[in-house]
Design an enzyme around this catalytic site. Structure first.
Site, PDB file in Angstrom:
ATOM      1  N   ARG A  49     -36.861  31.830  68.313  1.00  0.00           N
ATOM      2  CA  ARG A  49     -36.526  33.061  68.188  1.00  0.00           C
ATOM      3  C   ARG A  49     -37.283  33.766  69.314  1.00  0.00           C
ATOM      4  O   ARG A  49     -36.564  34.804  69.839  1.00  0.00           O
ATOM      5  CB  ARG A  49     -36.785  33.657  66.895  1.00  0.00           C
ATOM      6  CG  ARG A  49     -36.235  35.250  66.677  1.00  0.00           C
ATOM      7  CD  ARG A  49     -35.064  35.518  67.346  1.00  0.00           C
ATOM      8  NE  ARG A  49     -33.946  34.859  66.766  1.00  0.00           N
ATOM      9  CZ  ARG A  49     -32.802  34.573  67.279  1.00  0.00           C
ATOM     10  NH1 ARG A  49     -32.500  35.326  68.472  1.00  0.00           N
ATOM     11  NH2 ARG A  49     -31.697  33.886  66.933  1.00  0.00           N
ATOM     12  N   LYS A  54     -36.755  54.268  82.712  1.00  0.00           N
ATOM     13  CA  LYS A  54     -36.326  53.979  81.190  1.00  0.00           C
ATOM     14  C   LYS A  54     -36.312  52.780  80.602  1.00  0.00           C
ATOM     15  O   LYS A  54     -35.042  52.247  80.334  1.00  0.00           O
ATOM     16  CB  LYS A  54     -34.975  54.860  81.070  1.00  0.00           C
ATOM     17  CG  LYS A  54     -35.179  56.143  81.532  1.00  0.00           C
ATOM     18  CD  LYS A  54     -33.593  56.941  81.169  1.00  0.00           C
ATOM     19  CE  LYS A  54     -33.773  58.435  81.713  1.00  0.00           C
ATOM     20  NZ  LYS A  54     -32.580  59.278  81.382  1.00  0.00           N
ATOM     21  N   LYS A 100     -40.449  65.907  90.349  1.00  0.00           N
ATOM     22  CA  LYS A 100     -39.511  66.215  89.321  1.00  0.00           C
ATOM     23  C   LYS A 100     -39.192  67.487  88.699  1.00  0.00           C
ATOM     24  O   LYS A 100     -39.985  68.404  89.221  1.00  0.00           O
ATOM     25  CB  LYS A 100     -39.605  64.966  88.154  1.00  0.00           C
ATOM     26  CG  LYS A 100     -39.241  63.572  88.555  1.00  0.00           C
ATOM     27  CD  LYS A 100     -39.629  62.814  87.358  1.00  0.00           C
ATOM     28  CE  LYS A 100     -38.586  62.806  86.464  1.00  0.00           C
ATOM     29  NZ  LYS A 100     -37.311  62.230  86.868  1.00  0.00           N
ATOM     30  N   GLU A 148     -36.250  65.651  93.116  1.00  0.00           N
ATOM     31  CA  GLU A 148     -35.251  65.892  92.205  1.00  0.00           C
ATOM     32  C   GLU A 148     -34.746  67.375  92.388  1.00  0.00           C
ATOM     33  O   GLU A 148     -35.583  68.315  92.316  1.00  0.00           O
ATOM     34  CB  GLU A 148     -35.567  65.655  90.687  1.00  0.00           C
ATOM     35  CG  GLU A 148     -34.571  65.869  89.656  1.00  0.00           C
ATOM     36  CD  GLU A 148     -35.013  65.400  88.413  1.00  0.00           C
ATOM     37  OE1 GLU A 148     -35.166  66.293  87.525  1.00  0.00           O
ATOM     38  OE2 GLU A 148     -35.463  64.090  88.279  1.00  0.00           O
ATOM     39  N   ASP A 155     -29.666  65.533  90.420  1.00  0.00           N
ATOM     40  CA  ASP A 155     -29.796  65.202  89.287  1.00  0.00           C
ATOM     41  C   ASP A 155     -28.885  65.993  88.319  1.00  0.00           C
ATOM     42  O   ASP A 155     -28.946  67.082  88.264  1.00  0.00           O
ATOM     43  CB  ASP A 155     -31.246  65.329  88.794  1.00  0.00           C
ATOM     44  CG  ASP A 155     -31.401  65.028  87.243  1.00  0.00           C
ATOM     45  OD1 ASP A 155     -31.270  63.838  86.919  1.00  0.00           O
ATOM     46  OD2 ASP A 155     -32.007  65.448  86.431  1.00  0.00           O
TER      47      ASP A 155
END
Length: 279
Positions: A93, A130, A162, A190, A211
């Site tokens: 597994r 992410k 950002k 961004e 964005d």
């Protein structure tokens, strides 16, 4: 470094999975029993993580014979193994989860790029940060195997201003603060609005990220950038991102942008179907 990280992930996953021991296998299978087994792709997929999985199993005394390598499209048997049945069943597994997850990312990336190239041959498809905790490096590797760009691995790779940096300080102060930056690091910013775009172009960043821009808004943004280029002989790398999936990526690929970054390559990739069968 990548191999060491991958093997560490596999060993830690095995430790967690076995706990104090595989009680079923310990009760049912004798120590001397040996088996041949085969890994089978139950669907067409782009295999990823195979080299790491093989070394991991070989370290546990399992002999391996591959008929594929990372980046190959496979369907059907692709890896034969032999060794103590107890070990094979205990590792099963852990190895399958690893291969199914990474191959899911590489397969999705490959399929998206295959679609996009029919519309725009020059645009890069990139992953994002992410990622799952602890798996970022191998998940980014899977994007690379699928033909994509890895983008930033970590926060120290580049300066990326950002929306929350801008909300905290404003565009002027952000650029003022990064003057002490080493020449070896690129600067990306961004932008959420066309007004922000007009302002940041004056600072000539290496990369501008549009964005969550609608396709209509991207058209206006590209006109602004083109006008700036004509008057200042400067054009940044143009990246678009935000809510882009395989369902709408072609709407963005038709534009003259350099990079389309997609968190969905990793966070929404499904595990592909791979099984391990004893012979």
């Amino acid at each position: 470094m990548l191999k060491n990280q991958a093997l560490k992930i596999l060993e830690e996953s095995l430790d967690y999975d076995t706990g104090f021991g595989d009680i079923t296998t310990e009760l049912v299978i004798s120590k001397e029993h040996e088996s041949n087994a085969v890994f089978i792709a139950k669907e067409k997929l782009l295999i990823c993580g195979l080299d790491f999985a093989v070394e991991f199993m070989e370290r546990h005394g399992i002999s391996c014979k591959c008929t594929a390598k990372d980046g190959d499209l496979v369907y059907g048997p692709f890896l034969e193994i032999n060794g103590r049945t107890k070990t094979i069943l205990t590792l099963e597994r852990t190895v399958l989860n690893f291969l199914m997850h990474l191959s899911g990312i590489s397969t999705k990336t490959f399929n998206v790029i295959d679609m996009v190239k029919k519309v725009n041959e020059s645009v890069k498809i990139a992953g994002t940060r992410k990622t799952l905790p602890g798996l970022s490096m191998v998940e980014k590797y899977a994007v690379f195997v699928g033909g994509g760009d890895t983008h930033r691995f970590r926060l120290d790779d580049m300066v990326m201003i950002k929306d929350n940096h801008i909300k905290a300080l404003g565009i002027f102060e952000c650029f003022k603060k990064i003057k002490k930056l080493s020449f070896s690091k690129k600067v990306e910013i961004e932008v959420d609005t066309l007004e922000q775009l007009k302002e940041v172009l004056n600072y000539k960043p290496d990369i501008v990220l549009l964005d969550n821009f609608s396709t209509e808004k991207i058209e206006y943004a590209l006109k602004i950038i083109l006008d700036f280029e004509k008057n200042n002989n400067f054009r940044p790398i143009i990246e678009v991102s935000g809510g882009i999936t395989e369902k709408n990526v072609l709407e963005y690929a038709k534009f003259n942008v350099d990079v389309i970054s997609m968190g969905s390559l990793i966070h929404s990739a499904r595990a592909v179907d791979i099984s391990l069968d004893l012979e």
